[in-house]
Design a protein around this motif. Sequence first.
Motif, PDB file in Angstrom:
ATOM      1  N   SER A 271      -8.290   4.069  -7.135  1.00  0.00           N
ATOM      2  CA  SER A 271      -7.666   4.313  -5.821  1.00  0.00           C
ATOM      3  C   SER A 271      -8.730   4.531  -4.747  1.00  0.00           C
ATOM      4  O   SER A 271      -8.502   5.256  -3.782  1.00  0.00           O
ATOM      5  CB  SER A 271      -6.734   5.531  -5.887  1.00  0.00           C
ATOM      6  N   GLU A 274      -8.293   4.711  -0.651  1.00  0.00           N
ATOM      7  CA  GLU A 274      -6.922   4.395  -0.243  1.00  0.00           C
ATOM      8  C   GLU A 274      -6.532   5.189   0.996  1.00  0.00           C
ATOM      9  O   GLU A 274      -6.857   6.363   1.129  1.00  0.00           O
ATOM     10  CB  GLU A 274      -5.935   4.733  -1.369  1.00  0.00           C
ATOM     11  N   CYS A 276      -2.897   5.941   2.655  1.00  0.00           N
ATOM     12  CA  CYS A 276      -1.489   5.761   2.287  1.00  0.00           C
ATOM     13  C   CYS A 276      -0.565   6.398   3.324  1.00  0.00           C
ATOM     14  O   CYS A 276      -0.761   7.549   3.729  1.00  0.00           O
ATOM     15  CB  CYS A 276      -1.199   6.388   0.927  1.00  0.00           C
ATOM     16  N   VAL A 292       0.162   2.088   0.361  1.00  0.00           N
ATOM     17  CA  VAL A 292      -1.250   1.885   0.695  1.00  0.00           C
ATOM     18  C   VAL A 292      -1.316   0.878   1.833  1.00  0.00           C
ATOM     19  O   VAL A 292      -0.843  -0.250   1.700  1.00  0.00           O
ATOM     20  CB  VAL A 292      -2.042   1.356  -0.516  1.00  0.00           C
ATOM     21  N   ASN A 294      -4.138  -0.160   3.511  1.00  0.00           N
ATOM     22  CA  ASN A 294      -5.432  -0.841   3.722  1.00  0.00           C
ATOM     23  C   ASN A 294      -5.836  -1.705   2.533  1.00  0.00           C
ATOM     24  O   ASN A 294      -7.010  -1.787   2.169  1.00  0.00           O
ATOM     25  CB  ASN A 294      -6.530   0.173   4.037  1.00  0.00           C
ATOM     26  N   ARG A 295      -4.832  -2.362   1.901  1.00  0.00           N
ATOM     27  CA  ARG A 295      -5.109  -3.297   0.820  1.00  0.00           C
ATOM     28  C   ARG A 295      -4.450  -4.648   1.147  1.00  0.00           C
ATOM     29  O   ARG A 295      -3.363  -4.958   0.669  1.00  0.00           O
ATOM     30  CB  ARG A 295      -4.583  -2.771  -0.511  1.00  0.00           C
ATOM     31  N   TYR A 343       0.564  -6.755   2.330  1.00  0.00           N
ATOM     32  CA  TYR A 343      -0.319  -5.775   1.717  1.00  0.00           C
ATOM     33  C   TYR A 343       0.217  -5.363   0.344  1.00  0.00           C
ATOM     34  O   TYR A 343       1.420  -5.402   0.092  1.00  0.00           O
ATOM     35  CB  TYR A 343      -0.441  -4.527   2.600  1.00  0.00           C
TER      36      TYR A 343
END
Length: 471
Positions: A271, A274, A276, A292, A294-295, A343
């Motif tokens: 993680s 992360e 979130c 999350v 920023n994925r 994302y």
Amino acid sequence: MIDSKLWLVVLIAPLLSSNAFLVSTVGPVQKAVGCCRVQQLPPHQLALKMAEINDSYNDDNDDDDDDDDGYISDEELGDWRTFRSTLVGNGLSSPSLTDASEEGNSEGGNISKSEEAKEKKVSANVELLFSQSDRLGEEYLSGAWAHEAPDVEVGGLVVRLPLEAEIHKSKGKSLISKELMKRMNTEDEGSSGSSYLSLGSDDKSSSPSPNLSFSLVAARTLLWYKKAQKLIEEEMENISNLANEKGEIDPRQLEPKSESLLNLYLDNQNSWQEVCLVTNRDAAKGSATTFVINRPMAFSASQGLARLLLFGSAGAISDRVPPSQTQLLVKFLNAFENICAVYIGGPDKMDEPATLIHGFEDLEGAEEIAPGTKIYKGGINAAIDGIMSGKYNPLDFRFFVGRHEYKDGELDIAVHASKYQPIACARPIVLKQCMQLPKPLWHEVLELCGGELKELSKLELMKRDDIQEED
């Protein structure tokens, strides 16, 4: 019972430190937010003063018993999150923020987060935001803020802390943390304070970053961070030395301290950094949902991805689309085929249709994740129609496949173990896209928070050579 007109006192109660503060108002609070003054009072006087004010309101308002004073609408309450951020930015903090706030911001000023952001030149991240959405860019510039929160809250964030911070802040909850505490209480033999200015323990020639600040907060952060980093490096070397010629390690050979670190390390890597968004939390049941943010997964939508977003994994692998869903799929591709921000929201429920997050109150079918956040989810049909009519831009919307689902107080336990840090923030930070950001969102959020978190961001940036630190 405290009169409803004293909601402002109740509002800041979670922020009160041991040196208690009292917000006193003149007249009805709904008309007096602009003329609040903050007085510092000893704790025992605070309770007496609150009771005194409450009695005076009750005496003055006996003739208003027929009014609906027991209810305060969201409109009357106003943007209390922004109000709270202003209090925090000007020195009123919770006990969890004491260390960071006692120095003001790390540059030595006493400037609110929004004022600090306005004084800075426009960053590369903000320039990118304006290229995606002028509306959100203006909102960001006019009042982007973030600060530590004492607890997890819907509409706020939880951010994964670095392993060094997790070990330090857990205060002896693990064997490796106990070892760090032991080292913190002893001086390194033959070392000077300046040795901690180099990030790598073996890189004796490296010089401090020009952007490394030298406030008391920065010095304390650098001290424990470097000691934690050195401990991690030593233990990881001990672990690697146990590997055979095939690179395999027999876990039975691990010392308890090394095993403790290895478990924390693997969990942290899963993680890493992360950020979130908390969309649901039931403290009584111990449940929570986070995404999350920023994925990134995709920047455009193929037909297969469109099926996944609309209908879930079952729709994505199906050879046929039911006639009732064909029209929706065609319209979706017309709207999002070329530009679609998708994302990976987390490992749970990835087989379900994606969750749509945006900032439009008037979008049919959308619901606010919590009153006053101005962050909404749902309304895919109206979003498609709005894009096709030119009312909205595809980058006004974010799709999340999967999420984190917590039960039995798992998120609270993770926060208590210093794996995650709760953060309250302005909604542009949540709503803006995280595609190819010049500076990762994790660093952007921590820098907005200031204090120790800002110093942590700087130290983590010094590990990377793929990100150019802005002056």
